[in-house]
Design an enzyme around this catalytic site. Structure first.
Site, PDB file in Angstrom:
ATOM      1  CD  GLU A 223      -2.827  -1.352  -0.207  1.00 39.51           C
ATOM      2  OE1 GLU A 223      -3.008  -0.085  -0.956  1.00 39.51           O
ATOM      3  OE2 GLU A 223      -3.201  -2.272  -0.638  1.00 39.51           O
ATOM      4  CG  HIS A 226      -0.917   0.952  -4.568  1.00 36.72           C
ATOM      5  ND1 HIS A 226      -0.794   0.834  -5.950  1.00 36.72           N
ATOM      6  CD2 HIS A 226      -1.468  -0.158  -4.075  1.00 36.72           C
ATOM      7  CE1 HIS A 226      -1.360  -0.279  -5.966  1.00 36.72           C
ATOM      8  NE2 HIS A 226      -1.392  -0.985  -5.079  1.00 36.72           N
TER       9      HIS A 226
END
Length: 305
Positions: A223, A226
């Protein structure tokens, strides 16, 4: 993808789901296929096969990816210090927000320290490091139980707790809904929605917790990728510009588990199943490529420096 979108890793416990711009899903026992991500956050399901269960796609449309790319390159062109900034080591301040419901979700400080260590190990060769600034605990059953991306609960939580500026990584842990492992916002979203910026992860995905195959801390690694501007390795499938990184071989579908061999595109190179931006088990992931490092540095210079 619009400025409000996010990416994530969706996985059900026991099976893997699709990623959307900033959300992760914990995989369930079954398997699933990859789908396209919405124009906002990136989600990660618990199992690759189930990553689309939350209704969010795990890749960005080619048009939206091209728009984001053009915007980033435009911002880089306007920054004289972009190249020098890319060469410098960057220490990222981390604010950890632990959401609980009574005793549920009450992560010990040792577990949080282990998560920071996992991030520093994963990003060691990139020039980025992570330094824990503070940890806070919030007892709120509405925020803890089944929170999902784009809801009023998420917005209220982040508006109340987020700290720091564009360079600050805010991590939130809770018992996520929709079988998600987590989600994250892209750096290009910060200017329009700074309070929503950050990463949300399943509390049981931290090192040593109970999310089978996803409890070594690499949901956060994925994550944060990202949040740093990376797409999934299977972005765009076998055609087009893919993930805008030249040294990650094209990949038609997200990976579930840790296959000995997987080659879904006719172009050179086998699928990057060991890459942190695929959907493999935590134990299978161990690399970012030089091209991904370069992209993270470009995105940092354009949006977070």
């Amino acid at each position: 993808m619009s400025s409000s979108e996010r990416f994530g890793k969706a996985i059900k416990l026991g099976a893997v789901s699709a990623l959307s711009l900033v959300a992760l899903v914990v995989p369930a026992a079954g398997a699933g296929s990859a789908v396209a991500a919405p124009s906002g956050d990136c989600f990660t399901p618990t199992h690759a096969a189930d990553r689309s269960k939350d209704g969010h796609a795990d890749t960005v449309s080619p048009a939206e990816a091209a728009r984001i790319e053009a915007d980033m390159q435009s911002k880089l062109a306007g920054k004289r210090t972009a190249l020098s900034a890319q060469a410098a080591a960057v220490s990222i301040p981390v604010y950890f927000h632990v959401i609980t419901s009574g005793s549920a979700g009450n992560l010990p400080s040792t577990t949080i320290s282990k998560q920071i260590s996992v991030l520093n190990s994963a990003y060691a060769s990139s020039g980025f490091s992570f330094s824990l600034v503070s940890t806070d605990y919030t007892n709120n059953s509405t925020w803890y139980n089944g929170i999902t991306d784009g809801t009023s609960a998420e917005r209220n939580m982040k508006n109340a707790l987020r700290k720091g500026g564009a360079n600050a990584l805010n991590i939130y842990t809770a018992k996520l809904g929709d079988d998600l492992l987590g989600w994250a916002t892209f750096p290009s979203n910060y200017k329009s929605q700074p309070k929503l910026d950050g990463v949300v992860i399943l509390d049981e995905s931290l090192p040593g917790r109970s999310a089978t195959n996803y409890n070594e801390g690499d949901t956060a690694t994925h994550e944060v990728g990202h949040w740093m501007g990376l797409y999934h390795t299977f972005q765009g499938g076998c055609s087009g510009s893919g993930d805008y990184v030249s040294d990650t071989p094209a990949e038609a579908t997200a990976t579930s588990g840790c296959p000995a061999s997987k080659d879904t595109c006719s172009s050179a190179g086998v699928d990057p199943v060991h890459n942190f931006m695929d959907y493999s088990y935590d134990s299978c992931m161990y690399e970012f490529t030089a091209g991904q490092t370069s992209r993270m540095k470009s995105a940092w210079s354009a949006y977070r420096a």
